[in-house]
Design a protein around this motif. Structure first.
Motif, PDB file in Angstrom:
ATOM      1  N   GLY A 265     -11.201  58.398  10.829  1.00  0.00           N
ATOM      2  CA  GLY A 265     -12.659  58.436  10.805  1.00  0.00           C
ATOM      3  C   GLY A 265     -13.286  57.997   9.499  1.00  0.00           C
ATOM      4  N   ASP A 266     -12.501  57.442   8.585  1.00  0.00           N
ATOM      5  CA  ASP A 266     -13.016  57.042   7.278  1.00  0.00           C
ATOM      6  C   ASP A 266     -12.929  55.523   7.122  1.00  0.00           C
ATOM      7  N   GLU A 267     -13.502  55.009   6.047  1.00  0.00           N
ATOM      8  CA  GLU A 267     -13.430  53.588   5.747  1.00  0.00           C
ATOM      9  C   GLU A 267     -12.026  53.210   5.276  1.00  0.00           C
ATOM     10  N   CYS A 268     -11.695  51.940   5.403  1.00  0.00           N
ATOM     11  CA  CYS A 268     -10.406  51.440   4.939  1.00  0.00           C
ATOM     12  C   CYS A 268     -10.414  51.232   3.427  1.00  0.00           C
ATOM     13  N   GLN A 269      -9.238  51.379   2.855  1.00  0.00           N
ATOM     14  CA  GLN A 269      -9.035  51.152   1.430  1.00  0.00           C
ATOM     15  C   GLN A 269      -7.905  50.151   1.276  1.00  0.00           C
ATOM     16  N   GLU A 270      -8.117  49.152   0.456  1.00  0.00           N
ATOM     17  CA  GLU A 270      -7.096  48.147   0.187  1.00  0.00           C
ATOM     18  C   GLU A 270      -6.220  48.634  -0.958  1.00  0.00           C
TER      19      GLU A 270
END
Length: 129
Positions: free
Chosen positions: A59-64
């Motif tokens: 449910g969270d944003e992606c992190q590279e």
């Protein structure tokens, strides 16, 4: 005599020995793994070429980020916190990949609940009405 040599080699191996960087890379590259802890889905990570990753808590944003091996641990560095690597020991037991976090005193252990060749679908920042 040969049996003794094998026994000594096993006993001399570090107790926390996990997958080597090469073994880990071969297992995960091109895959998206969904991790769980105690039966609850925790997050999803896509393993890209050149040891690059894309991670998302559910449910969270992606992190590279990217990963590397250090002292037998697989360490991840993400764009939101580049100064604090997250190091884990990965093992493969009974066909299941497990990951033990090396920075937690609570002994956090995750396992790969799903494995797919589909890319990670990332939510955009503050998606809503």
């Amino acid at each position: 005599m040969r049996h003794l040599a094998i026994l000594f080699a096993v006993l001399a191996a570090p107790a926390n020995a996990g997958m080597s960087a090469e073994e880990f890379e071969a297992y995960v590259t091109g895959q998206t793994l969904t991790y769980a802890e105690s039966g609850v889905t925790y997050g999803i990570e896509e393993y890209l070429p050149n040891r690059r990753v894309r991670w998302s808590f559910i449910g969270d944003e992606c992190q590279e980020g990217y990963w590397y091996e250090a002292s037998g641990e697989i360490c991840f560095v993400y764009e939101h916190n580049p100064d604090t690597p997250q190091c884990w020991i990965f093992t493969q037991e009974a066909g299941r990949l497990t990951a033990r976090f090396m920075g937690a005193s609570d002994g956090r252990e995750l396992y790969a609940a799903e494995r797919s060749s589909e890319p990670l679908r990332c939510l955009g920042p503050e998606v809503g009405v």
